[in-house]
Design an enzyme around this catalytic site. Structure first.
Site, PDB file in Angstrom:
ATOM      1  N   LYS A  13      87.145  27.315  52.336  1.00 26.21           N
ATOM      2  CA  LYS A  13      85.671  27.116  52.513  1.00 26.21           C
ATOM      3  C   LYS A  13      84.469  28.059  52.533  1.00 26.21           C
ATOM      4  O   LYS A  13      83.711  28.264  52.067  1.00 26.21           O
ATOM      5  CB  LYS A  13      85.143  25.989  53.506  1.00 26.21           C
ATOM      6  CG  LYS A  13      85.289  24.312  52.733  1.00 26.21           C
ATOM      7  CD  LYS A  13      83.831  23.399  53.674  1.00 26.21           C
ATOM      8  CE  LYS A  13      84.086  23.462  55.364  1.00 26.21           C
ATOM      9  NZ  LYS A  13      85.067  23.458  56.417  1.00 26.21           N
ATOM     10  N   ARG A  89      78.423  16.663  58.696  1.00 29.24           N
ATOM     11  CA  ARG A  89      79.715  16.799  58.770  1.00 29.24           C
ATOM     12  C   ARG A  89      80.041  15.499  59.429  1.00 29.24           C
ATOM     13  O   ARG A  89      81.303  15.300  59.559  1.00 29.24           O
ATOM     14  CB  ARG A  89      80.790  17.707  60.166  1.00 29.24           C
ATOM     15  CG  ARG A  89      82.174  18.366  59.868  1.00 29.24           C
ATOM     16  CD  ARG A  89      82.229  19.474  60.773  1.00 29.24           C
ATOM     17  NE  ARG A  89      82.861  20.668  61.233  1.00 29.24           N
ATOM     18  CZ  ARG A  89      83.053  21.807  61.025  1.00 29.24           C
ATOM     19  NH1 ARG A  89      81.997  22.066  60.235  1.00 29.24           N
ATOM     20  NH2 ARG A  89      84.307  22.384  60.629  1.00 29.24           N
ATOM     21  N   ARG A 128      95.285  31.577  60.473  1.00 28.55           N
ATOM     22  CA  ARG A 128      93.368  32.488  60.280  1.00 28.55           C
ATOM     23  C   ARG A 128      93.696  33.731  61.379  1.00 28.55           C
ATOM     24  O   ARG A 128      94.309  33.572  62.757  1.00 28.55           O
ATOM     25  CB  ARG A 128      93.238  31.884  60.439  1.00 28.55           C
ATOM     26  CG  ARG A 128      91.762  32.038  59.905  1.00 28.55           C
ATOM     27  CD  ARG A 128      90.916  31.371  59.037  1.00 28.55           C
ATOM     28  NE  ARG A 128      90.423  30.427  60.141  1.00 28.55           N
ATOM     29  CZ  ARG A 128      90.117  28.906  59.858  1.00 28.55           C
ATOM     30  NH1 ARG A 128      89.770  28.163  58.513  1.00 28.55           N
ATOM     31  NH2 ARG A 128      90.085  27.794  60.966  1.00 28.55           N
ATOM     32  N   ARG A 163      91.116  32.319  66.682  1.00 23.02           N
ATOM     33  CA  ARG A 163      89.777  31.250  67.061  1.00 23.02           C
ATOM     34  C   ARG A 163      90.630  30.507  67.784  1.00 23.02           C
ATOM     35  O   ARG A 163      91.906  30.199  68.118  1.00 23.02           O
ATOM     36  CB  ARG A 163      88.959  30.753  65.948  1.00 23.02           C
ATOM     37  CG  ARG A 163      87.891  31.463  65.289  1.00 23.02           C
ATOM     38  CD  ARG A 163      87.807  30.624  63.633  1.00 23.02           C
ATOM     39  NE  ARG A 163      87.403  29.024  64.225  1.00 23.02           N
ATOM     40  CZ  ARG A 163      87.139  28.614  63.593  1.00 23.02           C
ATOM     41  NH1 ARG A 163      86.822  28.922  62.065  1.00 23.02           N
ATOM     42  NH2 ARG A 163      86.937  27.272  63.179  1.00 23.02           N
ATOM     43  N   ARG A 174      91.693  18.303  64.672  1.00 26.61           N
ATOM     44  CA  ARG A 174      90.788  19.096  64.429  1.00 26.61           C
ATOM     45  C   ARG A 174      90.714  17.849  62.576  1.00 26.61           C
ATOM     46  O   ARG A 174      89.436  17.979  61.849  1.00 26.61           O
ATOM     47  CB  ARG A 174      90.311  20.166  63.911  1.00 26.61           C
ATOM     48  CG  ARG A 174      90.159  21.003  65.665  1.00 26.61           C
ATOM     49  CD  ARG A 174      90.058  22.602  65.334  1.00 26.61           C
ATOM     50  NE  ARG A 174      88.729  23.047  63.813  1.00 26.61           N
ATOM     51  CZ  ARG A 174      89.620  24.148  63.600  1.00 26.61           C
ATOM     52  NH1 ARG A 174      90.419  24.741  64.034  1.00 26.61           N
ATOM     53  NH2 ARG A 174      88.935  24.414  62.056  1.00 26.61           N
TER      54      ARG A 174
END
Ligand code: AMP
Length: 225
Positions: A13, A89, A128, A163, A174
């Site tokens: 996204k 969300r 990531r 992160r 998550r």
């Protein structure tokens, strides 16, 4: 255009929204980026949000709704269009967002859902790396989009970091939260005839072309051609 993106963590996204924002010259409002900025600045919202983010949980609805209300009501440039990434969300947020759009006399043009199975997401998320320079926001991946120099941002030269919520132990949590709390929004927007689905398993460039084609087939009042 007022565009909203749905898709689980790691679906791409952020990458797609950034590209689209440049292409359409339309602001990209990413709830996660706004929260992380608030955490760095240690604002009231930032201090509260940090505990939720670090645990991989959602920040309470009322906090998110207030944050986006303030942002969209104040930021007049957003009235010429925006690309929303990460908000709403939950169903509660989606209903409050409908009210906010009404209040601002805005219409949602389209909701783009990036679809991808869970087994592809874990490696995407844990690999990531983001730039530690908060003004830069560049994103890399140790395998799929490595920086030229290990752990150094290609764009600004600052060190890269992971992160806190991208660590493997939080990823499953998550993804579970996404499936339970955010996935119901797919039906919600489908019933409003706003939903378009994109297969997000391929190369980012192909996915971007699919998104552009989808947008070309939609007129600016949100009706599908
Ligand atoms: P993201 O960068 O979109 O993956 O968001 C990172 C984290 O910020 C999430 O795991 C949540 O803790 C929090 N967050 C972002 N957007 C929302 C939202 N709309 N509602 C609740 N929490 C959010």
């Amino acid at each position: 255009m007022q565009i909203l993106f749905l898709g689980p963590p790691g679906s791409g996204k952020g990458t797609q929204c950034k590209k689209l924002s440049q292409q359409l010259k339309t602001p990209h409002l990413a709830s996660g980026d706004l929260l992380r900025e608030a955490v760095i600045q240690q604002t009231e919202i930032g201090k509260l949000a940090q505990t939720y983010i670090d645990r991989g949980n959602l920040v309470p609805d009322d906090v998110m709704i207030k944050m986006f209300h303030e942002r969209l009501a104040k930021d007049r440039t957003a009235h010429q269009g925006f690309i929303l990434d990460g908000f709403p969300r939950t169903l509660v947020q989606a209903k409050a967002f409908d009210e906010l759009l009404k209040e601002l006399s805005l219409i949602l043009t389209v909701v783009i859902d990036l679809q991808i199975p869970d087994h592809l997401l874990v490696e995407r998320i844990t690999g990531r790396r983001i730039c530690s320079n908060k003004g830069c926001n560049a994103v890399f991946h140790v395998r799929f989009a490595p920086p030229k120099e290990t752990n150094i941002c290609d764009v600004c030269g600052a060190p890269l970091m992971q992160r806190s919520d991208d660590k493997e132990e939080l990823v499953k949590e998550r993804l579970d939260i996404y499936r339970k709390q955010t996935e119901p929004l797919i039906n919600y927007y489908d019933e409003k005839l706003l939903l378009r689905t994109i297969d997000a398993q391929g190369e980012p460039e192909e996915i971007f072309l699919d998104i552009l084609t989808t947008l070309k087939n939609i007129d600016t009042v949100g009706t599908r051609k």
